[in-house]
Design a protein around this motif. Structure first.
Motif, short mmCIF file in Angstrom:
data_model
loop_
_atom_site.label_atom_id
_atom_site.label_comp_id
_atom_site.label_asym_id
_atom_site.label_seq_id
_atom_site.Cartn_x
_atom_site.Cartn_y
_atom_site.Cartn_z
N THR A 39 11.22 -67.38 -16.09
CA THR A 39 11.48 -68.11 -15.09
C THR A 39 10.54 -69.19 -15.36
O THR A 39 9.83 -69.69 -15.35
CB THR A 39 12.09 -67.44 -13.69
OG1 THR A 39 9.70 -67.20 -13.73
CG2 THR A 39 12.41 -66.04 -14.26
N SER A 40 10.93 -69.95 -13.98
CA SER A 40 10.01 -71.53 -13.77
C SER A 40 8.68 -70.98 -13.74
O SER A 40 7.50 -71.84 -13.56
CB SER A 40 11.01 -72.93 -12.64
OG SER A 40 10.77 -71.34 -11.99
N THR A 41 8.09 -69.83 -13.05
CA THR A 41 7.23 -69.72 -12.05
C THR A 41 6.42 -68.27 -12.98
O THR A 41 5.56 -67.83 -12.60
CB THR A 41 7.02 -69.05 -11.01
OG1 THR A 41 8.20 -67.76 -10.81
CG2 THR A 41 7.75 -70.24 -9.91
N THR A 42 7.23 -68.18 -14.32
CA THR A 42 6.81 -67.00 -14.70
C THR A 42 5.75 -67.05 -15.67
O THR A 42 5.50 -68.09 -16.44
CB THR A 42 7.83 -67.31 -16.08
OG1 THR A 42 8.64 -66.57 -15.87
CG2 THR A 42 6.83 -65.49 -17.66
N PRO A 43 4.22 -66.48 -15.45
CA PRO A 43 3.42 -66.76 -16.33
C PRO A 43 2.91 -66.42 -17.47
O PRO A 43 3.25 -65.89 -17.86
CB PRO A 43 1.93 -65.96 -15.30
CG PRO A 43 3.14 -65.04 -14.78
CD PRO A 43 4.41 -65.41 -14.75
N TYR A 44 2.03 -67.52 -18.19
CA TYR A 44 1.77 -66.99 -19.83
C TYR A 44 0.33 -67.26 -19.66
O TYR A 44 -0.38 -68.07 -19.42
CB TYR A 44 2.29 -67.76 -20.89
CG TYR A 44 3.74 -67.68 -20.47
CD1 TYR A 44 4.77 -66.80 -21.62
CD2 TYR A 44 5.00 -68.59 -19.96
CE1 TYR A 44 5.98 -66.38 -21.70
CE2 TYR A 44 5.94 -68.10 -20.20
CZ TYR A 44 6.95 -67.63 -20.79
OH TYR A 44 7.22 -67.12 -21.02
#
Length: 134
Positions: A121-126
């Protein structure tokens, strides 16, 4: 022609003697040496497999092979030609989330988490994980 042994890429790295390339086939776990002529031979891993193999990093005759979906790094000792190798250990870390490649800096290895099993998603952390070099 000899390659700079410091380079790394997903599933490809120079041989220890710098006279060819080593590549991993992730679905079969095979490690191969490819000469400049294109001649390819399977590296004898003495019954071991690099299944889910992804990023490769060579330091001297030590090969670090990321096994992404296994959340592990296989540490291999190769002969000078890169035609024979032994897995000396596998390293894992609870912070691994499908690491895809590996780089070294100082005494550490750095592995970015690809998170293949996570819907982005646009807020998925990597993140990237740093571990002591085994």
């Amino acid at each position: 022609m000899a390659l700079d042994r410091a380079c790394t890429e997903h599933g490809i790295t120079p041989t220890p003697d710098g006279r060819g390339l080593m590549v991993v086939q992730s679905n079969t776990g095979g490690l191969f040496r490819v000469d400049w002529s294109g001649a390819t031979r399977r590296v004898d891993l003495h019954g071991e497999s690099l299944r889910e193999g992804d990023g490769l990093l060579l330091r001297g005759r030590t090969l670090y092979a990321v096994q992404n979906r296994l959340n592990a790094v296989a540490v291999l000792r190769l002969n000078a030609a890169g035609t024979d190798g032994h897995v000396v250990r596998r390293v894992s870390d609870r912070r691994f989330d499908v690491p895809a490649t590996v780089a070294a800096f100082g005494s550490r290895l750095y592995l970015p988490n690809a998170r293949f099993d996570t819907s982005p998603t646009s807020t998925t952390p990597y993140t990237a994980v740093a571990i002591p070099r085994p």
